[in-house]
Scaffold this motif. Structure first.
Motif, PDB file in Angstrom:
ATOM      1  N   ARG A   1      -8.289   8.368   6.523  1.00 26.35           N
ATOM      2  CA  ARG A   1      -7.585   7.574   7.521  1.00 26.35           C
ATOM      3  C   ARG A   1      -8.407   7.330   8.786  1.00 26.35           C
ATOM      4  O   ARG A   1      -8.335   6.258   9.389  1.00 26.35           O
TER       5      ARG A   1
ATOM      6  N   ARG B   1      -0.360  -6.229   7.308  1.00 27.59           N
ATOM      7  CA  ARG B   1      -1.388  -7.231   7.583  1.00 27.59           C
ATOM      8  C   ARG B   1      -1.282  -7.817   8.981  1.00 27.59           C
ATOM      9  O   ARG B   1      -2.259  -8.371   9.502  1.00 27.59           O
TER      10      ARG B   1
ATOM     11  N   PHE C   1     -10.593   2.244  -1.866  1.00 25.44           N
ATOM     12  CA  PHE C   1      -9.314   1.562  -1.655  1.00 25.44           C
ATOM     13  C   PHE C   1      -9.382   0.067  -1.990  1.00 25.44           C
ATOM     14  O   PHE C   1      -8.580  -0.706  -1.491  1.00 25.44           O
TER      15      PHE C   1
ATOM     16  N   GLY D   1      -9.739  -3.362   1.438  1.00 27.57           N
ATOM     17  CA  GLY D   1     -10.630  -2.599   0.572  1.00 27.57           C
ATOM     18  C   GLY D   1     -11.833  -3.386   0.092  1.00 27.57           C
ATOM     19  O   GLY D   1     -12.976  -2.927   0.179  1.00 27.57           O
TER      20      GLY D   1
ATOM     21  N   LEU E   1      -4.168   1.116  12.882  1.00 25.22           N
ATOM     22  CA  LEU E   1      -3.743   1.942  11.748  1.00 25.22           C
ATOM     23  C   LEU E   1      -2.989   3.190  12.221  1.00 25.22           C
ATOM     24  O   LEU E   1      -2.072   3.656  11.544  1.00 25.22           O
TER      25      LEU E   1
ATOM     26  N   ILE F   1       0.852  -1.167   0.000  1.00 28.87           N
ATOM     27  CA  ILE F   1       0.000   0.000   0.000  1.00 28.87           C
ATOM     28  C   ILE F   1       0.889   1.218   0.000  1.00 28.87           C
ATOM     29  O   ILE F   1       2.109   1.122   0.122  1.00 28.87           O
ATOM     30  N   SER F   2       0.287   2.382  -0.152  1.00 30.91           N
ATOM     31  CA  SER F   2       1.074   3.604  -0.240  1.00 30.91           C
ATOM     32  C   SER F   2       1.889   3.841   1.017  1.00 30.91           C
ATOM     33  O   SER F   2       1.420   3.619   2.131  1.00 30.91           O
TER      34      SER F   2
ATOM     35  N   GLU G   1      -6.026  -0.830  -3.517  1.00 23.95           N
ATOM     36  CA  GLU G   1      -4.801  -0.317  -2.901  1.00 23.95           C
ATOM     37  C   GLU G   1      -4.570  -0.792  -1.472  1.00 23.95           C
ATOM     38  O   GLU G   1      -3.456  -0.672  -0.967  1.00 23.95           O
ATOM     39  N   PHE G   2      -5.617  -1.317  -0.817  1.00 24.86           N
ATOM     40  CA  PHE G   2      -5.496  -1.651   0.600  1.00 24.86           C
ATOM     41  C   PHE G   2      -6.017  -3.063   0.829  1.00 24.86           C
ATOM     42  O   PHE G   2      -7.026  -3.452   0.232  1.00 24.86           O
TER      43      PHE G   2
ATOM     44  N   VAL H   1       1.259   3.588   6.296  1.00 25.47           N
ATOM     45  CA  VAL H   1      -0.078   3.465   5.721  1.00 25.47           C
ATOM     46  C   VAL H   1      -0.602   4.854   5.393  1.00 25.47           C
ATOM     47  O   VAL H   1      -0.700   5.711   6.271  1.00 25.47           O
TER      48      VAL H   1
ATOM     49  N   LEU I   1      -3.824   6.547   3.938  1.00 25.78           N
ATOM     50  CA  LEU I   1      -5.213   6.553   3.469  1.00 25.78           C
ATOM     51  C   LEU I   1      -5.713   7.969   3.256  1.00 25.78           C
ATOM     52  O   LEU I   1      -6.901   8.180   3.000  1.00 25.78           O
TER      53      LEU I   1
END
Length: 213
Positions: free
Chosen positions: A89, A23, A138, A145, A77, A5-6, A141-142, A83, A85
């Motif tokens: 977020r 994860r 997302f 998601g 998170l 992810i980003s 990307e996540f 991470v 988002l």
């Protein structure tokens, strides 16, 4: 599920230390949500003649438990600097708090059948739409998601279903919510086990060639 992810602070995932895969922080909250949903579903299946008073407390357990799992996810998170988002977020915490407040309201205020359906449906609908939007944004990307998308859709349909069967009584209303909980619980259980397995696999995978002098 996507492998990366980003990362706003840069750096490649292969250079992270063991246990740093995102994860590792996702599977426990996901498992908690699965357990809450499956317990609620089991109660709705085996409880043949639920009363309104008992039904609202069972629904409150489901809503509050789901909210707690979302807040738990948010806490996980918040400690991840890798991470990103963006403005989304803090959304899990937002609908998590709404679930908790909605569950408390359902337990205390829902003294009639239509109030029970109104409180439950509004909370499931609002939180479901929020989670659906987050998931759609997302989904590629996540790691969560697609699970957010599925849970959001199921929650929205559960809210509409409860309104439609309101004339049939508490058993039918809990049956709709319980059916949705089965879908959410099974999908979240599979997701939690997959996240845990993938995180361990990422830790054991080679982290790239070592530099030579």
């Amino acid at each position: 599920m996507p492998e990366q992810i980003s990362a706003p602070h840069g750096g490649e995932a292969r250079n992270r230390p063991a246990g740093a895969d995102v994860r590792h922080d996702l599977w426990a909250p996901t498992l908690l949500r699965a357990v809450v949903a499956l317990v609620f579903a089991a109660v709705t299946v085996f409880w043949q003649r639920p009363t309104l008073e008992g039904g609202r407390w069972v629904m409150a357990f489901f809503l509050v438990g789901t909210g707690v799992s979302a807040v738990f996810l948010q806490m996980r998170l918040n400690r991840r600097e890798d991470v990103d988002l963006g403005a989304s977020r803090s959304i899990p915490q937002s609908y998590g708090v709404l679930y908790v407040l909605g569950g408390a309201l359902t337990a205390v205020v829902a003294g009639s059948d239509w109030l029970f359906v109104l409180c439950s449906a509004v909370i499931l609908g609002l939180c479901g739409i929020t989670e659906l939007v987050l998931g759609m944004r997302f989904r590629h990307e996540f790691p969560l998601g697609r699970d957010w998308t599925l849970c959001g859709v199921v929650s929205v349909f559960a809210a509409m279903g409860m309104v439609l069967v309101e004339p049939l009584g508490t058993k039918a209303e809990l049956g709709i919510a319980g059916g949705a909980a089965i879908l959410i619980g099974v999908s979240q259980l599979i997701a939690a086990l997959s996240l845990r397995h993938d995180a361990r696999a990422a830790d054991e995978a080679p982290r790239g060639p070592e530099r030579t002098a």
